[in-house]
Design an enzyme around this catalytic site. Structure first.
Site, PDB file in Angstrom:
ATOM      1  CD  GLU A 104      24.928  17.029  32.454  1.00  0.00           C
ATOM      2  OE1 GLU A 104      25.493  18.078  32.800  1.00  0.00           O
ATOM      3  OE2 GLU A 104      24.436  16.216  33.250  1.00  0.00           O
TER       4      GLU A 104
ATOM      5  NE  ARG B  25      27.606  30.368  31.200  1.00  0.00           N
ATOM      6  CZ  ARG B  25      27.510  29.038  31.208  1.00  0.00           C
ATOM      7  NH1 ARG B  25      28.579  28.303  31.368  1.00  0.00           N
ATOM      8  NH2 ARG B  25      26.355  28.468  31.042  1.00  0.00           N
TER       9      ARG B  25
ATOM     10  CE  LYS C  48      22.438  21.893  28.494  1.00  0.00           C
ATOM     11  NZ  LYS C  48      23.372  21.160  29.343  1.00  0.00           N
TER      12      LYS C  48
HETATM   13  P1  ATP Z   1      23.802  24.933  31.307  1.00  0.00           P
HETATM   14  O1  ATP Z   1      24.102  25.583  32.616  1.00  0.00           O
HETATM   15  O2  ATP Z   1      22.859  25.681  30.479  1.00  0.00           O
HETATM   16  O3  ATP Z   1      23.452  23.487  31.444  1.00  0.00           O
HETATM   17  P2  ATP Z   1      26.344  24.043  30.607  1.00  0.00           P
HETATM   18  O4  ATP Z   1      27.595  24.789  30.353  1.00  0.00           O
HETATM   19  O5  ATP Z   1      26.279  23.200  31.820  1.00  0.00           O
HETATM   20  O6  ATP Z   1      25.159  25.050  30.530  1.00  0.00           O
HETATM   21  P3  ATP Z   1      26.695  22.070  28.628  1.00  0.00           P
HETATM   22  O7  ATP Z   1      25.672  21.159  28.084  1.00  0.00           O
HETATM   23  O8  ATP Z   1      27.755  21.508  29.486  1.00  0.00           O
HETATM   24  O9  ATP Z   1      25.908  23.182  29.380  1.00  0.00           O
HETATM   25  O10 ATP Z   1      27.311  22.987  27.486  1.00  0.00           O
HETATM   26  C1  ATP Z   1      27.854  22.508  26.282  1.00  0.00           C
HETATM   27  C2  ATP Z   1      28.812  23.547  25.789  1.00  0.00           C
HETATM   28  O11 ATP Z   1      28.136  24.795  25.602  1.00  0.00           O
HETATM   29  C3  ATP Z   1      29.908  23.787  26.797  1.00  0.00           C
HETATM   30  O12 ATP Z   1      31.144  23.818  26.116  1.00  0.00           O
HETATM   31  C4  ATP Z   1      29.569  25.115  27.394  1.00  0.00           C
HETATM   32  O13 ATP Z   1      30.708  25.802  27.808  1.00  0.00           O
HETATM   33  C5  ATP Z   1      28.835  25.824  26.257  1.00  0.00           C
HETATM   34  N1  ATP Z   1      27.928  26.822  26.793  1.00  0.00           N
HETATM   35  C6  ATP Z   1      26.924  26.621  27.676  1.00  0.00           C
HETATM   36  N2  ATP Z   1      26.331  27.785  28.003  1.00  0.00           N
HETATM   37  C7  ATP Z   1      26.966  28.747  27.297  1.00  0.00           C
HETATM   38  C8  ATP Z   1      26.829  30.161  27.205  1.00  0.00           C
HETATM   39  N3  ATP Z   1      25.910  30.829  27.905  1.00  0.00           N
HETATM   40  N4  ATP Z   1      27.652  30.829  26.366  1.00  0.00           N
HETATM   41  C9  ATP Z   1      28.572  30.166  25.654  1.00  0.00           C
HETATM   42  N5  ATP Z   1      28.767  28.842  25.697  1.00  0.00           N
HETATM   43  C10 ATP Z   1      27.980  28.134  26.514  1.00  0.00           C
HETATM   44 MG    MG Z   2      26.542  21.407  32.532  1.00  0.00          MG
END
Ligand code: ATP
Ligand code: MG
Length: 553
Positions: free
Chosen positions: A37, A262, A272
């Site tokens: 995102e 994760r 983020k």
């Molecule tokens: P954040 O909370 O940092 O915004 P998110 O999962 O909401 O993390 P996304 O932009 O939706 O962020 O993530 C893109 C991809 O990266 C998703 O498939 C997510 O599962 C993966 N991802 C995000 N954080 C991690 C992590 N700590 N370890 C492994 N994969 C991750």
């Molecule tokens: Mg997200």
């Protein structure tokens, strides 16, 4: 000779795909996607997902898309989109297709209308609070909304009104009609579309409604013919909904969602949403602050793509949540730089040494190897003059036991040069040592001194050729292993996360190095020329990592 590297990067996901290949599922095709995102900068947790998605595609000669999950225009921006693209490229990956969930807004809308027509979605006009109360809990079933039995015609009309902008945010919501008593709360009539009267970076003011993640993600995967949709464990409970949506609709394919753990890393936080708080509250100097766990921060800190990929290899892919120690990450960059970084001399906290046994204009050209184990790294000239600087901590007037560096009357070798002996200690009126006078033993260049052992070797720069530089020593941003659990980030911040040394002296080749070049400063650590601030006239170096593991103790 061919080498079998099929075990490299092996993990449970690869085993699943191997089985799919054997059974002919997905026609043997492997298509993945990395779906961020664009609501912030990517962090090292995303690196794990990037390496997995692109790595799997590479391994099976498949393809991997970069897809922006841009369904929440309130939080998303073009700045983030561009930063994410640059990060993925910097890591060395190339996406097959660049997609946006917003590319599918028309199709997603039509799918929603299809669900309504099938009687499998309805417009709910309850307030957010009422819906919360009707949802139930893990132990109690939910209750059906009074709007659940609206007719298809009523739902179509209301949904069209939502789309046309006839209603305000929160007045109505489109929900799937599944099962309010399901043991899985995600199946208790989840929201599919919400009213958001906000303009979108890519679709402008066309839409007054935006699709929810659980509706968008599975359908975007299906539209793109993704075979294996790899996501993190918190989506395991969403898988039944992922499959339900696709099963109700006539989609081009049915991707398979597979969850993995994760990345959690000690002494930092990978989210983020939380990192943006650090930036907005000015607790760090932006997304690329070298203390940030963002890809851009790690890059500015001096991490290499190779080290980050190695890190992902070492931690592997599993279904077990665990917290990785910072030492694991640091070991990866240390190993990389130990092999690949050229060696240089820099004195971080200098004290002047006058070698009284040399003529005032003494200028002797020495030759230093750039890497002790790698002759292909070549050599560089190094000038020895009457006045040099050594590290203040390499001299002790009252040495602790076993001290092997310079002491009054004692000897030490200048790295790659002569053995010198301290004959006089010069102090200012406050009693601080400001200069050392030494003599050199002319018979010790590349040779052991006669009849005595000199164990200490210290690094040095010539007063004539050295260039003043700023050197920043970084430490952990937080003083607690799990800062995200603290009530206030500010209170968890380490007071010593950066030390700026503004009197450092570096050899001239360091000043001339292009930004982002990494070096080992002999005896002091690994450093990188700062990608934003370094120039020949104003050299700035960041410490990437210490020479040895400081977490071990
Ligand atoms: P954040 O909370 O940092 O915004 P998110 O999962 O909401 O993390 P996304 O932009 O939706 O962020 O993530 C893109 C991809 O990266 C998703 O498939 C997510 O599962 C993966 N991802 C995000 N954080 C991690 C992590 N700590 N370890 C492994 N994969 C991750
Ligand atoms: Mg997200």
């Amino acid at each position: 000779m061919t080498q079998d590297d099929s075990h490299v990067g092996a993990n449970f996901i690869r085993n699943l795909i191997d089985a799919d290949q054997k059974s002919g599922k997905h026609d043997g095709r492997v298509t993945t996607r990395f779906p961020p995102e664009p609501n912030g900068y990517l962090h090292i947790g995303h690196v794990k997902s990037i390496c997995l998605n692109f790595g799997v595609a590479e391994h099976y000669n498949g393809s991997c898309n970069l897809r922006f999950d841009d369904t929440n225009p309130a939080k998303e921006s073009e700045e983030y989109v561009n930063a994410i693209k640059a990060d993925v490229k910097w890591l060395g990956f190339e996406w097959d297709e660049l997609r946006h969930a917003s590319d599918y807004f028309d199709q997603l809308h039509d799918f929603a209308v299809d669900l309504i027509k099938q009687g499998k979605a309805y417009v709910d006009s309850s307030s957010a609070e009422e819906m919360r109360q009707m949802r139930g809990t893990l132990t109690e079933p939910g209750r059906e909304s009074p709007y659940r039995n609206r007719t298809v015609e009523q739902n179509l009309e209301l949904f069209a009104g939502m789309k046309a902008g006839d209603f305000d945010d929160g007045e109505h919501i489109l929900r799937a009609k599944i099962d309010m008593s399901s043991g899985n709360i995600n199946l208790r009539d989840p929201a599919l579309y919400r009213i958001r009267k906000i303009s979108h970076v890519r679709t402008g003011d066309k839409w007054n409604i935006y699709p929810m993640y659980d509706f968008t993600h599975c359908l975007s995967d299906a539209i793109e013919d993704i075979t294996h949709s790899l996501c993190t464990l918190e989506f395991e409970d969403h898988r039944p909904l992922y499959d339900w949506v696709i099963d109700q609709l006539d989609t081009p394919s049915h991707p398979q969602q597979i969850e993995f753990a994760r990345l959690h890393l000690e002494y930092t936080m990978l989210s983020k949403r939380r990192l943006i708080q650090l930036v907005n509250d000015n607790l760090v100097d932006g997304w690329d602050d070298p203390r940030m766990p963002t890809i851009l921060g790690l890059r500015r800190r001096g991490y290499t793509p190779a080290a980050l990929k190695d890190f992902c290899e070492r931690i592997g892919i599993t279904k077990n949540d665990s917290v990785i120690e910072m030492a694991v990450l640091e070991t990866c960059i240390r190993d990389d730089l130990n092999t690949h970084a050229e060696r240089r001399l820099a004195v971080l906290d200098p004290i002047k040494v006058v070698i009284t046994s040399l003529a005032d204009d003494h200028a002797q050209e020495l030759t230093f190897k750039n890497h002790p184990q790698d002759d292909s790294a070549g050599t560089r000239p190094y000038t020895f003059t009457k006045e040099v600087y050594i590290e203040r901590e390499d001299f002790a007037e009252n040495p602790p036991p076993k001290y092997q560096r310079l002491i009054p009357g004692g000897e030490v070798r200048l790295r790659g040069c002569y053995v010198i002996k301290c004959t006089e200690v010069i102090k200012n009126s406050d009693g601080d040592v400001i200069e050392l006078h030494c003599t050199h033993d002319p018979d010790t260049l590349g040779k052991k001194p006669e009849g005595r052992k000199v164990k200490g070797v210290v690094h040095w720069v010539s007063a004539k050729t050295a260039v003043p530089a700023t050197v920043r020593l970084y430490d952990q941003l937080f003083n607690t292993p799990n800062p995200a659990a603290e009530a206030s980030f500010e209170a968890a911040l380490s007071p010593n996360s950066v030390t700026v040394l503004s009197n450092a002296l570096v050899e001239p080749s360091l000043a001339q190095a292009p930004a982002e070049t990494r070096f080992q400063f002999e005896r002091t650590g690994y450093f990188v020329a700062d990608r934003n601030e370094h120039s020949e006239s104003n050299p700035v170096f960041n410490r990437v990592v210490t020479l040895r593991d400081v977490w071990a103790k």
